[in-house]
Design an enzyme around this catalytic site. Structure first.
Site, short mmCIF file in Angstrom:
data_model
loop_
_atom_site.label_atom_id
_atom_site.label_comp_id
_atom_site.label_asym_id
_atom_site.label_seq_id
_atom_site.Cartn_x
_atom_site.Cartn_y
_atom_site.Cartn_z
N ARG A 20 0.89 -1.15 0.04
CA ARG A 20 0.01 0.01 -0.12
C ARG A 20 1.00 1.39 0.02
O ARG A 20 0.20 2.45 -0.29
CB ARG A 20 -0.99 -0.13 1.37
N ASN A 229 1.12 1.72 7.24
CA ASN A 229 0.68 0.68 5.99
C ASN A 229 0.67 1.60 4.64
O ASN A 229 0.96 1.09 3.74
CB ASN A 229 -0.56 -0.02 6.08
#
Ligand code: UD1
Ligand code: CA
Length: 467
Positions: A20, A229
Site C-alpha cells: 500500500r 501501511n
C-alpha cells in the site's frame, strides 16, 4: 529496564513489501523523523534489554540490514532471511535458527509500529508470568483489517480470528490484535510448527499460536500500536514521533515558539536555553549547544553550533561548524567545511564553502568565500569573491590576521593577503599582498564633462523625476 531475571530475546518482522505504500522502497525503510520506520520498534525492544534482536528480512533484505545496523551501531542485532513471505507465523519460524539455545521469553512485533513505547512492552513482561504467551490488544475505533480477539465466557483469551476468516458476528468485535507478543521460547517454536495454512489467505498465521497455549492479554492505546501501511499513516506516525521528540527537548530546557512547526530529527541534540523559532528544521548529525538562537525558517543539517551562537532567519547550513557566540544570517548559506570561530559574523547573502573564518572576523554582506583560510579580526567587504576554481582545480585563498579586504574584491587563488594588509575597493588580487601593504588594481577615475548632453541616449537626458 529490569526484567526480574527474565531473559528476553526479540523477533522483529520486516520481510514484507508494504504494497500500500506504492513504492520501490521497502515499507520499513521509509523515513519518519530522520530514521527508517523499523528503527523505532527495534530501539524499543533494545530498551527493554532484549538480546539478541532477530530482524526477519525478505523484501530488500540487504538494505534493511544495512540501514538498521548503521542506525543502531553496536546493538545485538541478528538478521534472518525469509525468502518467501508465507505469513507471520512462517516469518517467526525463520528466526528459530538465530535463537537456537535461547530459553527465555521472545518478544515478537512487526517492524512497522514505530510508536510502541518500551513501557508498554514492559507491561507484557510483567503480565506473562506462567502463561505461554502474553499479547497486546486494543479497542479499535474502526476494527476492520485487524485480527479480532475471541474470549471465553470466563474472559480468558481463546483465539484470534483474522478479518478475512471472521464471521459477520465476529467482525463486530472491537477488541483487536496489536500483533505484539511475548511468548515462552519453549512454547513458541513447537506451537508454530503445528500451525497450518488452511485459511482465507493460505498463510501461516502467527495468531494461531494463541489457541495452542494459555494466553493473557494486556490492553494498550490504539495510537501506540497503530501500524504504518500507507503514506498517510507514515505522515501521522512521523508527526507523533516529532511531537514526542519536541516534548522531550522542551522538558530538557529548549524553548520552541511553536512546537507543531518545529522539526528536530531523531538523533539531533539541542542544549538547554536554546530557542527554536517556527519552521526550523534540524537534521542528521546536527548538534546545537546551550543558549543558541535559531531564527525562523532555518534548515540545518549535520552541523555543530556552539554555545551562544545566533543563526538568524532563513539560513541554510550543511556540514558546517559555528563557533561560540558567532552570528550567521539572515539568508546565509554555510556549505560543507565552513568553520566559523568564536564571534565570527556571516551576514546576508554570504556563501561559505570549505572556509575557515577566524575569531571575530566578519563577512557581513554578499560574498562568496570558498577554499579560504581567513585569520582572526579580518574584515571581508561586501561583494568579495574568492575565485577558487580555474575550471579544472580548486585553489586556496589565505587571508592573514587583521587584514582588511575592501568591497567588490576578487581574490584569484592561489593567493595570500598577509597580516594586516589592506585591499582597496574593486581590486582584482592576482598576486600576494605583503604584510602592511595596500593593494589597488582599479585605474584612476576620469570624469568626462558634458558627456550626457552630447552622447547619452535620449531617455538618460530626462530628469530622474520624469522617468
Ligand atoms: C497482522 C495480524 C493481525 C493483527 C495485525 C495488526 C497475523 C496473521 N495477523 O495482520 O491479527 O491485527 O497484524 O497490525 O499475524 N511479515 C513478514 N513475513 C510474512 C508476512 C508478514 O515478515 O510472511 C511482516 C510484515 O512485513 C509486517 C508484519 O509481518 O511487518 C505484519 O504482516 P501483515 O501481513 O501486515 O499482517 P496484517 O495482515 O496486518
Ligand atoms: Ca496483511
Amino acid at each position: 529496564m529490569s526484567n526480574a531475571g527474565q531473559k528476553i530475546a526479540a523477533v522483529v518482522l520486516a520481510a514484507g513489501k508494504g504494497t500500500r505504500m506504492k513504492s520501490d522502497k521497502a515499507k520499513v525503510l521509509h523515513e519518519a523523523n530522520g530514521r527508517p520506520v523499523a528503527f523505532y520498534p527495534v530501539r524499543a525492544v533494545l530498551a527493554v534489554d532484549a538480546s539478541p534482536v532477530v530482524v526477519v528480512v525478505g523484501h530488500q533484505a540487504k538494505s534493511v540490514e544495512q540501514e538498521l545496523s548503521r542506525a543502531l551501531p553496536g546493538a545485538p542485532l541478528r538478521f534472518a532471511l525469509q525468502a518467501e513471505q508465507l505469513g507471520t507465523g512462517h516469518a517467526v519460524l525463520c528466526a528459530e535458527e538465530a535463537l537456537r539455545g535461547f530459553d527465555g521469553s521472545v518478544l515478537i512485533l512487526a517492524a512497522d509500529v514505530p510508536l510502541v513505547r518500551p513501557a508498554t512492552l514492559q507491561k507484557l513482561v510483567g503480565a506473562r508470568q506462567g502463561a505461554d504467551v502474553a499479547l497486546l490488544t486494543c479497542r479499535a475505533k474502526d476494527p476492520s483489517g485487524y485480527g479480532r480477539i475471541l474470549r471465553r465466557p470466563d474472559g480468558t483469551v481463546a483465539r484470534i480470528v483474522e478479518e478475512k476468516d471472521a464471521t459477520p458476528e465476529e467482525r463486530k468485535i472491537d477488541e483487536v490484535n496489536a500483533s505484539i507478543y511475548l511468548a515462552d521460547a519453549k512454547f513458541l517454536f513447537p506451537a508454530l510448527r503445528g500451525v497450518g495454512r488452511g485459511n482465507a489467505q493460505g498463510e501461516y498465521y502467527l495468531t494461531d499460536i494463541v489457541a495452542r497455549g494459555r494466553a493473557v492479554a494486556v490492553e494498550a492505546e490504539e495510537t501506540e500500536v497503530s501500524g504504518v501501511n500507507d503514506r498517510a499513516q507514515l505522515a501521522r506516525s512521523a508527526s507523533a514521533l516529532r511531537e514526542r521528540r519536541n516534548a522531550q527537548l522542551m522538558k530538557d530546557g529548549v524553548t520552541m515558539v511553536d512546537p507543531a512547526v518545529t522539526y528536530v530529527e531523531e538523533g539531533v541534540e539541542v542544549g538547554p536555553d536554546s530557542l527554536l523559532e517556527p519552521m526550523v528544521s534540524l537534521r542528521g548529525k546536527t548538534r546545537v549547544g546551550r543558549g543558541v538562537q535559531i531564527g525562523q525558517g532555518c534548515v540545518i543539517s549535520d552541523t555543530e553550533i556552539a554555545d551562544g551562537a545566533k543563526i538568524l532567519p532563513y539560513s541554510h547550513l550543511e556540514g558546517a561548524k559555528v563557533g561560540p557566540s558567532a552570528i550567521v544570517g539572515p539568508f546565509a548559506r554555510l556549505r560543507p567545511g565552513a568553520q566559523l570561530a568564536e564571534q565570527a559574523h556571516v551576514g546576508n547573502f554570504v556563501e561559505l564553502k570549505k572556509t575557515v573564518l577566524g575569531k571575530g572576523s566578519k563577512a557581513n554582506h554578499l560574498a562568496y568565500l570558498g577554499d579560504a583560510v581567513i585569520g582572526d579580526g579580518c574584515n571581508i567587504g561586501a561583494g568579495t569573491i574568492t575565485c577558487n576554481y580555474d575550471g579544472k582545480d580548486k585553489h586556496v585563498t589565505t587571508i592573514e590576521d587583521g587584514a582588511f579586504v575592501g568591497s567588490d574584491t576578487q581574490l584569484v587563488a592561489p593567493v595570500t593577503v598577509h597580516q594586516g594588509a589592506y585591499v582597496g575597493t574593486g581590486t582584482t588580487v592576482r598576486e600576494d599582498v605583503p604584510a602592511g601593504a595596500l593593494a589597488v588594481s582599479a585605474g584612476k577615475q576620469r570624469n568626462i564633462e558634458g558627456w550626457v548632453e552630447r552622447k547619452a541616449p535620449r531617455s538618460a537626458k530626462k530628469n530622474p523625476g520624469e522617468r
